[in-house]
Scaffold this active site. Structure first.
Site, PDB file in Angstrom:
ATOM      1  CG  ASP A   6       4.698 -26.861  46.547  1.00 31.28           C
ATOM      2  OD1 ASP A   6       5.114 -25.826  45.707  1.00 31.28           O
ATOM      3  OD2 ASP A   6       3.705 -26.830  47.486  1.00 31.28           O
ATOM      4  N   GLY A  43      10.228 -28.736  43.747  1.00 25.80           N
ATOM      5  CA  GLY A  43      11.590 -28.153  43.312  1.00 25.80           C
ATOM      6  C   GLY A  43      11.895 -27.816  42.172  1.00 25.80           C
ATOM      7  CE  LYS A  44       6.409 -27.357  39.621  1.00 28.86           C
ATOM      8  NZ  LYS A  44       6.072 -27.804  40.927  1.00 28.86           N
ATOM      9  N   GLY A  45      11.381 -24.888  40.319  1.00 27.31           N
ATOM     10  CA  GLY A  45      11.910 -23.796  40.236  1.00 27.31           C
ATOM     11  C   GLY A  45      13.480 -24.038  40.022  1.00 27.31           C
ATOM     12  N   GLY A  51       4.398 -21.183  42.824  1.00 28.39           N
ATOM     13  CA  GLY A  51       5.486 -20.734  43.701  1.00 28.39           C
ATOM     14  C   GLY A  51       6.676 -21.318  43.509  1.00 28.39           C
ATOM     15  CG  HIS A  52       7.905 -22.375  40.088  1.00 32.90           C
ATOM     16  ND1 HIS A  52       7.789 -22.778  38.899  1.00 32.90           N
ATOM     17  CD2 HIS A  52       6.970 -23.321  40.667  1.00 32.90           C
ATOM     18  CE1 HIS A  52       6.722 -23.549  38.586  1.00 32.90           C
ATOM     19  NE2 HIS A  52       6.162 -23.804  39.551  1.00 32.90           N
ATOM     20  CD  GLN A 106      -0.318 -25.204  39.396  1.00 32.03           C
ATOM     21  OE1 GLN A 106      -0.472 -25.372  37.984  1.00 32.03           O
ATOM     22  NE2 GLN A 106       0.233 -24.243  39.868  1.00 32.03           N
ATOM     23  CB  THR A 148      -4.534 -26.784  39.819  1.00 37.07           C
ATOM     24  OG1 THR A 148      -4.585 -25.339  39.468  1.00 37.07           O
ATOM     25  CG2 THR A 148      -3.892 -27.424  38.631  1.00 37.07           C
ATOM     26  N   GLY A 168       1.716 -19.688  52.504  1.00 35.58           N
ATOM     27  CA  GLY A 168       2.155 -19.690  53.897  1.00 35.58           C
ATOM     28  C   GLY A 168       1.488 -20.924  54.564  1.00 35.58           C
ATOM     29  NE  ARG A 169      -2.780 -23.332  51.387  1.00 29.47           N
ATOM     30  CZ  ARG A 169      -3.445 -23.762  50.415  1.00 29.47           C
ATOM     31  NH1 ARG A 169      -4.663 -24.447  50.777  1.00 29.47           N
ATOM     32  NH2 ARG A 169      -2.957 -23.908  49.098  1.00 29.47           N
ATOM     33  NE  ARG A 194       4.906 -26.390  50.161  1.00 32.42           N
ATOM     34  CZ  ARG A 194       6.141 -25.758  49.672  1.00 32.42           C
ATOM     35  NH1 ARG A 194       7.244 -26.470  50.060  1.00 32.42           N
ATOM     36  NH2 ARG A 194       6.168 -24.592  48.819  1.00 32.42           N
ATOM     37  CG  ASP A 226      19.041 -31.337  51.724  1.00 31.61           C
ATOM     38  OD1 ASP A 226      18.616 -31.656  50.590  1.00 31.61           O
ATOM     39  OD2 ASP A 226      18.886 -30.343  52.461  1.00 31.61           O
TER      40      ASP A 226
HETATM   41  P1  GDP Z   1       8.494 -25.658  42.893  1.00 36.35           P
HETATM   42  O1  GDP Z   1       7.059 -25.138  43.128  1.00 36.35           O
HETATM   43  O2  GDP Z   1       8.232 -27.185  42.609  1.00 36.35           O
HETATM   44  O3  GDP Z   1       9.214 -24.984  42.232  1.00 36.35           O
HETATM   45  O4  GDP Z   1       9.232 -25.711  44.713  1.00 36.35           O
HETATM   46  P2  GDP Z   1       8.955 -24.774  45.784  1.00 36.35           P
HETATM   47  O5  GDP Z   1       9.758 -23.657  45.477  1.00 36.35           O
HETATM   48  O6  GDP Z   1       7.422 -24.349  45.960  1.00 36.35           O
HETATM   49  O7  GDP Z   1       9.282 -25.835  46.836  1.00 36.35           O
HETATM   50  C1  GDP Z   1      10.665 -26.196  46.881  1.00 36.35           C
HETATM   51  C2  GDP Z   1      11.527 -25.722  48.240  1.00 36.35           C
HETATM   52  O8  GDP Z   1      12.557 -26.585  48.364  1.00 36.35           O
HETATM   53  C3  GDP Z   1      11.984 -24.299  47.771  1.00 36.35           C
HETATM   54  O9  GDP Z   1      11.865 -23.924  49.273  1.00 36.35           O
HETATM   55  C4  GDP Z   1      13.473 -24.599  47.504  1.00 36.35           C
HETATM   56  O10 GDP Z   1      14.568 -23.741  47.839  1.00 36.35           O
HETATM   57  C5  GDP Z   1      13.806 -25.842  48.319  1.00 36.35           C
HETATM   58  N1  GDP Z   1      14.671 -26.931  47.716  1.00 36.35           N
HETATM   59  C6  GDP Z   1      14.711 -27.418  46.445  1.00 36.35           C
HETATM   60  N2  GDP Z   1      15.497 -28.459  46.106  1.00 36.35           N
HETATM   61  C7  GDP Z   1      16.206 -28.319  47.441  1.00 36.35           C
HETATM   62  C8  GDP Z   1      17.128 -29.628  47.882  1.00 36.35           C
HETATM   63  O11 GDP Z   1      17.691 -30.346  47.216  1.00 36.35           O
HETATM   64  N3  GDP Z   1      17.265 -29.524  49.496  1.00 36.35           N
HETATM   65  C9  GDP Z   1      16.704 -28.494  50.196  1.00 36.35           C
HETATM   66  N4  GDP Z   1      16.763 -28.582  51.458  1.00 36.35           N
HETATM   67  N5  GDP Z   1      15.854 -27.704  49.643  1.00 36.35           N
HETATM   68  C10 GDP Z   1      15.443 -27.599  48.324  1.00 36.35           C
HETATM   69  P1  IMO Z   2       3.893 -25.042  42.376  1.00 33.74           P
HETATM   70  O1  IMO Z   2       3.886 -24.732  40.888  1.00 33.74           O
HETATM   71  C1  IMO Z   2       1.417 -27.291  45.518  1.00 33.74           C
HETATM   72  C2  IMO Z   2      -2.970 -26.925  44.970  1.00 33.74           C
HETATM   73  C3  IMO Z   2      -3.599 -25.828  45.911  1.00 33.74           C
HETATM   74  C4  IMO Z   2      -4.958 -26.727  46.078  1.00 33.74           C
HETATM   75  C5  IMO Z   2      -5.116 -27.286  44.447  1.00 33.74           C
HETATM   76  C6  IMO Z   2      -6.151 -26.052  43.801  1.00 33.74           C
HETATM   77  O2  IMO Z   2       4.401 -24.070  43.272  1.00 33.74           O
HETATM   78  O3  IMO Z   2       4.378 -26.490  42.727  1.00 33.74           O
HETATM   79  P2  IMO Z   2      -5.783 -23.638  42.876  1.00 33.74           P
HETATM   80  O4  IMO Z   2      -5.137 -22.440  43.464  1.00 33.74           O
HETATM   81  O5  IMO Z   2      -4.970 -24.094  41.718  1.00 33.74           O
HETATM   82  O6  IMO Z   2      -7.134 -23.701  42.427  1.00 33.74           O
HETATM   83  O7  IMO Z   2      -5.632 -24.730  44.033  1.00 33.74           O
HETATM   84  O8  IMO Z   2      -3.877 -27.279  43.817  1.00 33.74           O
HETATM   85  N1  IMO Z   2      -1.987 -25.859  44.358  1.00 33.74           N
HETATM   86  C7  IMO Z   2      -0.575 -26.455  44.386  1.00 33.74           C
HETATM   87  N2  IMO Z   2      -0.154 -27.034  45.535  1.00 33.74           N
HETATM   88  N3  IMO Z   2       1.962 -26.303  44.436  1.00 33.74           N
HETATM   89  C8  IMO Z   2       1.473 -25.546  43.596  1.00 33.74           C
HETATM   90  O9  IMO Z   2       2.278 -24.975  42.456  1.00 33.74           O
HETATM   91  C9  IMO Z   2       0.031 -25.530  43.610  1.00 33.74           C
HETATM   92  N4  IMO Z   2      -0.633 -25.038  42.961  1.00 33.74           N
HETATM   93  C10 IMO Z   2      -1.805 -25.125  43.351  1.00 33.74           C
HETATM   94  O10 IMO Z   2      -3.142 -26.025  47.220  1.00 33.74           O
HETATM   95  O11 IMO Z   2      -4.787 -27.897  46.765  1.00 33.74           O
HETATM   96 MG    MG Z   3       5.829 -24.175  44.614  1.00 33.45          MG
END
Ligand code: GDP
Ligand code: IMO
Ligand code: MG
Length: 462
Positions: free
Chosen positions: A14, A16-18, A44-45, A232, A247, A340-341, A343, A371
């Site tokens: 999480d 911000g890879k997406g 979840g990207h 991840q 994971t 929805g947990r 973080r 920010d």
């Molecule tokens: P990923 O799994 O690495 O792709 O990241 P997620 O999408 O799960 O979580 C990143 C969250 O941060 C998302 O809600 C993005 O919209 C948000 N996000 C990404 N870059 C930024 C940033 O620079 N500032 C803010 N405020 N939100 C960001």
């Molecule tokens: P993105 O790509 C954050 C975490 C789960 C749990 C552990 C094992 O959005 O960054 P799993 O379902 O893979 O067996 O869960 O890994 N986890 C993540 N945490 N971002 C993710 O993906 C995750 N994918 C799995 O919360 O701790």
């Molecule tokens: Mg994510």
């Protein structure tokens, strides 16, 4: 020859890879390629995409985040794919994006079947307090079947014995569920899930199926760019993360070679994605967690509404670190995109980042969510640890079995909001970014200043 550029999360996911991948993908051409090489819909990207002048939010779980660009996209051999989830995800992409012509899937990718999801959630439930905190998407049982050498793979769906193989595997799972966990599946529940699964299989059959190695090698040899989108984060890697709180796949850059079936020499240095602070969903050690154990238990047991009731307006400058962590979570919307947990939140941890960067050969970095620190007067960065009375940067074999005291450096925060400063960073933010570049010996190429696609400061990109 072009090299593959892995884009890797350097923390616990999480980061911000997406958004980072979507941004980099916007520089790509039609013959360039974006691949996923591991993981499944546990990812979840999130990306924000502008359509007809309006920003819309998308969360991708299986489809690479560059889908709004023009490059080819590929779901690689190292992935686990839930076909029903893939079909649903594809349906969220607007009709005017002709991505079906650009997408392909590896025949080697493993299929997640309905009983995998049940095995995942039941085995987690039975672990009680020792649970991993999985996303419940069946990822671990799917990879387990691969190593048990009985998995169903994408290529299998084209053979006449696919249904029979499916029935056999599902029957094995049902036996385990009943005999090991005492759980009997309701026939009705399974029937509904199987309907979605087989609709997904029919959808999968309409997609281009091609070996990852073939499509990647052709792109590289044609001198086209190849981006490998990690899911991840490095600290969730099955072997080098904080086992067992990990994971089930290799999330690090080395996973690109095995996840695509290409020589390691094809893989270049990676772009690491890091947040300006740290978050984690699920269980496991977290040395810089704001509020320590109290935060970990709260995030495990409570829901978003509980937190909003207890802290309607969390104070980022509270004397109570736990409340500061709540503020970070609220300001950064740190709620799991897949589950929805809540973080868990904490200060940036440089020893862990260095560990992750070394494993991934990260030469360039994307710093996201700077920010989110708006409104804090001071922030901290952990520069080293004290373990057994000694200062160290080394990550111990098992972080959960040692007492780790982070050593912090404090930084002042800018006044107002980052957006008040336009495309320039305020002095305090610039100092912070320069400090990180020096400590981490890498260039920060993008700084995220908000969630939307334009909320970014590009620093070294040509
Ligand atoms: P990923 O799994 O690495 O792709 O990241 P997620 O999408 O799960 O979580 C990143 C969250 O941060 C998302 O809600 C993005 O919209 C948000 N996000 C990404 N870059 C930024 C940033 O620079 N500032 C803010 N405020 N939100 C960001
Ligand atoms: P993105 O790509 C954050 C975490 C789960 C749990 C552990 C094992 O959005 O960054 P799993 O379902 O893979 O067996 O869960 O890994 N986890 C993540 N945490 N971002 C993710 O993906 C995750 N994918 C799995 O919360 O701790
Ligand atoms: Mg994510």
């Amino acid at each position: 020859m072009q090299k593959i550029t892995p884009i890797i999360g350097l923390q616990w996911g999480d980061e911000g890879k997406g958004k980072g991948v979507a941004r980099i993908a916007s520089h790509l051409n039609k013959k360039d390629l974006i691949v996923r090489f591991q993981g499944g819909n546990n990812a979840g990207h999130t990306i924000w995409h502008k359509e007809k002048g309006k920003q819309r939010c998308y969360v991708f779980h299986l489809i690479p985040s560059g889908v709004f660009g023009v490059a080819q996209i590929h779901l690689g051999a190292g992935m686990v794919i839930n076909p029903g989830a893939l079909k649903v995800e594809a349906s969220t992409i607007p009709k005017n994006i002709p991505f079906l012509k650009r997408i392909s899937v590896s025949p080697h990718a493993v299929l997640t079947i309905p009983t995998h999801l049940m095995l995942d959630s039941i085995s987690e439930q039975k672990k009680g307090k020792n649970k991993i905190g999985s996303t419940g998407k069946g990822i671990s049982p799917s990879y387990t079947d691969l190593t048990l050498r009985r998995a169903l793979r994408v290529g299998d769906v084209f053979y006449p014995d696919f249904k029979e193989k499916y029935k056999n595997l599902s029957a094995e799972h049902k036996k385990t569920l009943q005999n090991v966990f005492g759980y009997k599946i309701s026939a009705q529940e399974l029937k509904e899930k199987e309907k979605i699964f087989f609709e997904g299989i029919n959808f999968l059959k309409t997609l281009r199926i091609i070996d990852s190695a073939e499509i990647v090698t052709a792109a590289i040899k044609g001198n086209h760019k190849v981006i490998a989108e990690g899911a991840q984060g490095a600290l969730l890697d099955i072997r080098f993360g904080h086992y067992p709180f990990v994971t089930s796949s290799h999330t690090i850059a080395a996973g690109v070679a095995t996840g695509l079936g290409i020589p390691p020499s094809f893989v270049g240095s990676s772009i690491g994605i890091m947040k300006a602070y740290v978050t984690k969903v699920g269980e496991g050690p977290f040395p810089t967690e704001l509020g320590g154990k109290k935060s970990a238990v709260w995030c495990r047991d409570k829901k978003v509404v509980d937190e909003k009731n207890k802290f309607p307006n969390p104070n980022p400058n509270s004397k109570d670190e736990w409340e500061q962590g709540v503020a970070l979570r609220r300001f950064g919307h740190e709620i799991g995109a897949t589950t929805g947990r809540l973080r868990r939140t904490g200060w940036l941890d440089l020893p862990l980042l260095r560990y992750a960067m070394e494993m991934n050969n990260s030469r360039e970095l994307v710093l996201t969510k700077l920010d989110v620190l708006n409104g804090f007067k001071k922030i901290k960065v952990c520069t080293s640890y004290i373990i057994n009375g000694k200062k160290t940067n080394k990550i111990p074999f098992d972080l959960s079995r040692v007492d780790v005291k982070p050593v912090y450096k404090t930084f002042p925060v800018w006044s107002g909001e980052l957006s008040d400063y336009g495309k320039k960073l305020p002095r305090e933010a610039f100092t912070y970014v320069k400090f990180l570049e020096k400590e981490l010996n890498a260039k920060i190429i993008y700084v995220g200043t908000g969630p939307e696609e334009d909320h970014v400061i590009e620093r070294y990109w040509n």
